[in-house]
Design an enzyme around this catalytic site. Structure first.
Site, PDB file in Angstrom:
ATOM      1  N   ASP A 287       0.769  -1.246   0.000  1.00  0.00           N
ATOM      2  CA  ASP A 287       0.000   0.000   0.000  1.00  0.00           C
ATOM      3  C   ASP A 287       0.803   1.302   0.000  1.00  0.00           C
ATOM      4  OD1 ASP A 287       0.806  -0.634   2.587  1.00  0.00           O
ATOM      5  OD2 ASP A 287      -1.172  -0.502   3.499  1.00  0.00           O
ATOM      6  N   GLU A 401      -8.150   3.895   7.510  1.00  0.00           N
ATOM      7  CA  GLU A 401      -8.101   4.179   6.066  1.00  0.00           C
ATOM      8  C   GLU A 401      -9.420   4.675   5.481  1.00  0.00           C
ATOM      9  OE1 GLU A 401      -6.556   1.586   7.475  1.00  0.00           O
ATOM     10  OE2 GLU A 401      -4.471   2.124   7.067  1.00  0.00           O
TER      11      GLU A 401
END
Ligand SMILES: *[C@@H]1O[C@H](CO)[C@@H](O)[C@H](O)[C@H]1NC(C)=O
Ligand SMILES: *[C@@H]1O[C@H](CO)[C@@H](O)[C@H](O)[C@H]1NC(C)=O
Ligand SMILES: *[C@@H]1O[C@H](CO)[C@@H](O)[C@H](O)[C@H]1NC(C)=O
Ligand SMILES: *[C@@H]1O[C@H](CO)[C@@H](O)[C@H](O)[C@H]1NC(C)=O
Length: 582
Positions: A287, A401
């Site tokens: 990520d 997130e």
């Protein structure tokens, strides 16, 4: 704490808990999706009251940490005790733990910039003074380079830059640069990790003794590819280029290992420079590699980061995207390996906002919000093709997130829908995870059984992004990029080789310079780049996704890509061609 009604509510026994959860899910589902619910609510009072809810959440987490855990690393909110977890982060098998390590006030360090953002300057100042007097990194503890970099080094460097900013008025009694001294000492202790044949750092380093004999050569792509913001900032602040050079060389080497499809794996060997795991995606293990390419470009303005990012991003959109979802694939063939949402993937729409792909971000974010609503929080893994939660990875460790993406999308669109998403997140966190002693991770989203751990990123990110969603006054008067731990770094002209806006026409540049924050460094679409200066080649919009077949032929809309100029999804015409039809 005993006067706290919400804490009492979450202390209820199993049956009631189940019922509350069910009712909440139904209510929040109706609330969010019922477009008939009038948006009276996006007025200033509604927003202020949500902001105050978040401030309260932050203080509940912070005060309990300070009471029961400080100066240890993290709070155990159920038992109201502590854990010295810095040596355990990323260390799934809990190997080579230190017997003498007593913590480095990890949660306090990670909370500094949140204190600054919610405007608690007295607590910020008190903490900085304590850290300057008491903290030392001369400790026999083996830490994960990545975790230590993003939480500790990033927390210190970012708080240092905020402390220096006299307009913020954080250090009333004066600031002597103690956070930077600590950061530099820590940075020096991390450098031995980079001493490998490839220049790609080991995943583990002992703060006192450097690299262990027979240290594992295995690391993850995000672990060795998300260091440049903190290391680069440390170099710029201290004048010692070693940190930035080390992180930059590691990143270059890592990128040189990409496959012909421009994809990178998940784990690799730092001695041989070979991939270990070829199945990859945009979630765990990768990520923040993508995130740091674009953010390094914004912070340091170097073309090289943009070029890497553009190729990497386009490859992701081509090979991993499946409708609004992102699947995993084999980096050699592009063949799908797993069709699952992992909760870390929820940062992606936020990244897409930075590059101007707002429509695509919105589409993906909406799917992820629906998963949150389905379970009450977002499970670690969700099999999107079968629409079920993963059989074992059902936890929700208070991850930020989805809140982060919601904040970015609200900044970009000012659509009040995102405020309502924020409200749902706030309510879920209070109902399912708040206990008298802080906020607890969810072990299993199907039962909402809790786990005795309050991660420091709940304070540095989850609370911060929710607060910023409802009150972005911190961003006024400065450009910031947020590190992957949510620590803001000011975008300074002095750090730029050239500023990204100088690539746009003078008109656009003027418009951009009057804007407030780094979200405005979106990429100018190709056609508007006629006034381009200082650039050797025309850079296309990062959102471009090729159609599946040559000649733009298609059977379904899903065969079509994304238009490079407008960032609009192309669709399939009746005669079988992809295009952006009016
Ligand atoms: C950590 O605490 C233990 C127990 O109080 C003590 O014996 C040890 O010396 C401490 N370690 C350090 C490095 O101070
Ligand atoms: C700052 O934080 C401390 C500790 O949580 C708290 O006691 C104090 O009231 C806060 N101040 C403000 C202005 O919020
Ligand atoms: C930490 O600093 C305070 C002053 O802020 C001092 O009173 C205290 O003794 C220090 N603690 C340790 C363990 O050094
Ligand atoms: C986001 O998606 C919704 C639903 O498809 C749509 O109504 C809205 O206009 C979209 N917003 C943006 C900014 O694309």
């Amino acid at each position: 704490m005993s006067m706290d009604p919400i804490a009492r509510k979450s202390g209820i026994d199993g049956a009631w808990r189940g019922l509350t959860i069910l009712m909440m899910s139904v209510l929040s589902f109706m609330y969010l999706l019922g477009e008939s619910v009038p948006i009276v609510s996006a007025g200033p009072e509604y927003i202020t009251s949500l902001r105050e809810d978040v401030r309260q959440m932050f203080h509940h987490a912070y005060d309990n940490y300070m009471t029961y855990a400080f100066p240890h690393d993290e709070l155990k909110p159920l038992s109201r005790s502590y854990t010295d977890s810095l040596g355990e982060l990323g260390n799934l098998k809990l190997e080579h733990l230190s017997e003498t390590y007593n913590g480095t006030a990890l949660t306090l360090i990670d909370s500094l910039t949140s204190l600054a953002i919610i405007g608690n300057s007295s607590e910020f100042e008190k903490s900085v003074i304590w850290l300057g007097e008491n903290l030392s990194f001369d400790l026999d503890v083996r830490v994960n380079l990545f975790e230590c970099n993003i939480r500790v080094l990033g927390g210190l460097v970012s708080a240092h830059m905020l402390a220096l900013d006299s307009k913020k008025g954080l250090m009333r009694s004066g600031y002597e640069g103690q956070l930077l001294r600590l950061a530099e000492d820590l940075g020096r202790r991390l450098l031995p990790a980079f001493n490998t044949p490839t220049g790609i750092p080991y995943a583990w380093v002992n703060l006192k003794h450097g690299i262990r004999e027979n240290e594992t050569p295995e690391t993850s792509t995000s672990g060795c590819g998300s260091l440049i913001l903190e290391m680069g900032a440390l170099s710029r602040l201290t004048g010692n280029p070693e940190y930035e050079v080390a992180a930059m060389q590691a990143l270059r080497k890592l990128w040189s290992m990409r496959t012909p499809l421009n994809l990178v794996g998940t784990t690799l060997n730092v001695i041989t420079g070979q991939w270990i795991e070829y199945s990859s995606g945009i979630g765990a293990g990768v990520d923040s590699f993508y995130e740091y390419l674009i953010k390094a470009y914004i912070l340091f303005g170097e073309d090289e980061y943009w070029t890497m990012f553009q190729d990497a991003y386009t490859a992701v959109q081509q090979h991993y995207r499946q409708g609004p979802w992102y699947r995993d694939a084999d980096i050699r063939t592009g063949g799908p390996t797993h069709r699952q949402l992992t909760s870390l993937q929820a940062f992606w729409p936020g990244l897409q906002v930075l590059v101007g792909d707002v429509a695509a971000a919105n589409e993906t974010h909406r799917q992820f919000v629906q998963v949150w609503e389905k379970y009450g929080v977002i499970p670690e893994r969700y099999l999107f093709d079968r629409e079920i939660v993963h059989p074992t990875e059902r936890y929700y460790p208070l991850r930020p997130e989805l809140a982060e993406s919601t904040f970015f999308l609200y900044q970009a669109t000012k659509d009040p829908w995102y405020l309502r998403v924020g409200e749902v997140l706030v309510n879920s966190l209070n109902i399912y995870t708040r206990v008298a002693g802080g906020f607890a991770s969810v072990r299993d989203v199907m039962t909402m059984e809790l786990e005795d751990h309050q991660h420091s990123f709940f304070l540095s990110e989850t609370c911060k992004y929710l607060y910023l969603l409802f009150d972005d006054s911190f961003l006024k008067g400065g450009n910031y990029v947020f590190t992957t731990e949510g620590h803001p770094l000011p975008v300074l002209r002095a750090w730029q080789q050239w500023l990204p806006p100088s690539k746009c026409s003078p008109n656009q540049e003027m418009k951009r310079e009057s804007k407030d924050n780094a979200l405005d460094f979106r990429i100018c679409p190709n056609l508007q780049w006629k006034g381009c200066r200082n650039c050797s080649r025309r850079v296309e919009s990062a959102c471009h996704v090729l159609d599946n077949q040559a000649g733009h032929r298609c059977k379904l809309d899903a065969d079509c890509g994304v238009d490079a100029v407008s960032c609009r999804r192309r669709s399939c015409s009746a005669s079988g061609y992809c295009g952006t039809w009016p």
